[in-house]
Design a protein around this motif. Structure first.
Motif, short mmCIF file in Angstrom:
data_model
loop_
_atom_site.label_atom_id
_atom_site.label_comp_id
_atom_site.label_asym_id
_atom_site.label_seq_id
_atom_site.Cartn_x
_atom_site.Cartn_y
_atom_site.Cartn_z
N GLU A 1 30.23 -8.95 32.66
CA GLU A 1 29.64 -8.88 33.99
C GLU A 1 30.72 -8.91 35.07
O GLU A 1 31.71 -9.63 34.96
N CYS A 2 30.49 -8.16 36.13
CA CYS A 2 31.37 -8.14 37.28
C CYS A 2 31.33 -9.51 37.96
O CYS A 2 30.25 -10.05 38.20
N GLU A 3 32.49 -10.06 38.29
CA GLU A 3 32.51 -11.39 38.91
C GLU A 3 32.09 -11.35 40.38
O GLU A 3 31.82 -12.39 40.96
N ASP A 4 31.98 -10.15 40.98
CA ASP A 4 31.54 -10.05 42.37
C ASP A 4 30.04 -9.80 42.49
O ASP A 4 29.34 -10.51 43.20
N CYS A 5 29.53 -8.77 41.78
CA CYS A 5 28.11 -8.41 41.94
C CYS A 5 27.23 -8.92 40.80
O CYS A 5 26.01 -8.98 40.94
N GLY A 6 27.82 -9.24 39.66
CA GLY A 6 27.04 -9.76 38.53
C GLY A 6 26.48 -8.71 37.60
O GLY A 6 25.93 -9.03 36.56
N PRO B 1 40.92 -3.20 30.02
CA PRO B 1 40.30 -4.35 29.35
C PRO B 1 40.42 -5.67 30.12
O PRO B 1 39.67 -6.60 29.88
N TRP B 2 41.34 -5.74 31.06
CA TRP B 2 41.53 -6.95 31.85
C TRP B 2 40.62 -6.99 33.07
O TRP B 2 40.60 -7.98 33.79
N ALA B 3 39.87 -5.91 33.32
CA ALA B 3 39.05 -5.82 34.53
C ALA B 3 37.99 -6.92 34.56
O ALA B 3 37.31 -7.17 33.57
N THR B 4 37.86 -7.54 35.71
CA THR B 4 36.83 -8.57 35.90
C THR B 4 35.81 -8.13 36.93
O THR B 4 34.90 -8.88 37.25
N THR B 5 35.96 -6.89 37.45
CA THR B 5 35.02 -6.34 38.41
C THR B 5 34.67 -4.91 38.02
O THR B 5 35.44 -4.23 37.36
N CYS B 6 33.48 -4.47 38.46
CA CYS B 6 33.11 -3.07 38.27
C CYS B 6 33.94 -2.22 39.22
O CYS B 6 34.60 -2.75 40.13
N ILE B 7 33.91 -0.93 39.03
CA ILE B 7 34.76 -0.04 39.83
C ILE B 7 34.37 -0.07 41.30
O ILE B 7 35.22 -0.01 42.19
N GLU B 8 33.07 -0.21 41.60
CA GLU B 8 32.62 -0.26 42.98
C GLU B 8 33.14 -1.51 43.68
O GLU B 8 33.69 -1.44 44.80
N CYS B 9 33.02 -2.66 43.04
CA CYS B 9 33.50 -3.91 43.63
C CYS B 9 35.02 -3.93 43.73
O CYS B 9 35.57 -4.46 44.69
N GLY C 1 36.85 -1.33 44.28
CA GLY C 1 37.14 -0.51 45.45
C GLY C 1 36.97 -1.29 46.75
O GLY C 1 37.79 -1.18 47.67
N ILE C 2 35.93 -2.10 46.81
CA ILE C 2 35.71 -2.93 48.00
C ILE C 2 36.84 -3.94 48.15
O ILE C 2 37.36 -4.15 49.25
N ARG C 3 37.25 -4.56 47.06
CA ARG C 3 38.36 -5.51 47.11
C ARG C 3 39.63 -4.85 47.64
O ARG C 3 40.34 -5.42 48.45
N GLU C 4 39.91 -3.65 47.13
CA GLU C 4 41.13 -2.97 47.56
C GLU C 4 41.06 -2.58 49.03
O GLU C 4 42.06 -2.66 49.73
N GLN C 5 39.89 -2.19 49.50
CA GLN C 5 39.74 -1.87 50.91
C GLN C 5 39.95 -3.10 51.79
O GLN C 5 40.47 -3.01 52.88
N ARG C 6 39.53 -4.23 51.29
CA ARG C 6 39.68 -5.48 52.05
C ARG C 6 41.04 -6.14 51.84
O ARG C 6 41.34 -7.16 52.43
N GLY C 7 41.83 -5.59 50.94
CA GLY C 7 43.15 -6.16 50.67
C GLY C 7 43.12 -7.36 49.76
O GLY C 7 44.05 -8.15 49.71
N ARG C 8 42.05 -7.50 48.97
CA ARG C 8 41.91 -8.63 48.06
C ARG C 8 42.20 -8.24 46.63
O ARG C 8 41.66 -8.80 45.70
N HIS C 9 43.05 -7.26 46.38
CA HIS C 9 43.27 -6.77 45.02
C HIS C 9 44.31 -7.59 44.28
O HIS C 9 45.25 -7.07 43.71
N VAL C 10 44.12 -8.89 44.24
CA VAL C 10 45.01 -9.77 43.51
C VAL C 10 44.36 -10.12 42.19
O VAL C 10 43.22 -10.57 42.15
N ARG C 11 45.07 -9.89 41.10
CA ARG C 11 44.55 -10.20 39.78
C ARG C 11 44.76 -11.68 39.49
O ARG C 11 45.81 -12.22 39.70
N THR C 12 43.73 -12.34 38.99
CA THR C 12 43.85 -13.74 38.63
C THR C 12 43.77 -13.88 37.13
O THR C 12 43.21 -13.05 36.44
N THR C 13 44.34 -14.93 36.61
CA THR C 13 44.28 -15.20 35.18
C THR C 13 43.40 -16.39 34.93
O THR C 13 43.24 -17.25 35.79
N ARG C 14 42.82 -16.43 33.77
CA ARG C 14 41.94 -17.55 33.43
C ARG C 14 42.51 -18.30 32.27
O ARG C 14 43.17 -17.83 31.45
#
Length: 76
Positions: free
Chosen positions: A36-41, A53-61, A63-76
């Motif tokens: 599941e996408c961590e932004d929209c669910g 395989p490391w993606a934690t968001t769908c492509i739409e979310c 894209g929104i993150r990148e537009q807002r400048g929030r494209h920082v990858r986090t590790t768990r």
């Protein structure tokens, strides 16, 4: 005799090696943290999980993150 630039380069190389050693190793298997996408669910499409395989968001979310400048990858 090493100058300051040589010393700085050696220090940066050691720090980079230490940081890389701590990273998880991706094997190409379905490694998404969650389907599941961590932004929209909504479910992250299988094609995206195969491509990134490391993606934690769908492509739409993502894209929104990148537009807002929030494209920082986090590790768990």
């Amino acid at each position: 005799m090493a100058d300051n630039a040589d010393i700085a380069t050696e220090l940066m190389e050691r720090r980079m090696e230490a940081a890389l050693a701590k990273r998880p190793i991706w094997t190409g298997v379905d490694m998404a943290i969650s389907p599941e996408c961590e932004d929209c669910g909504f479910e992250i499409p299988q094609a995206r999980r195969n491509a990134a395989p490391w993606a934690t968001t769908c492509i739409e979310c993502q894209g929104i993150r990148e537009q807002r400048g929030r494209h920082v990858r986090t590790t768990r």
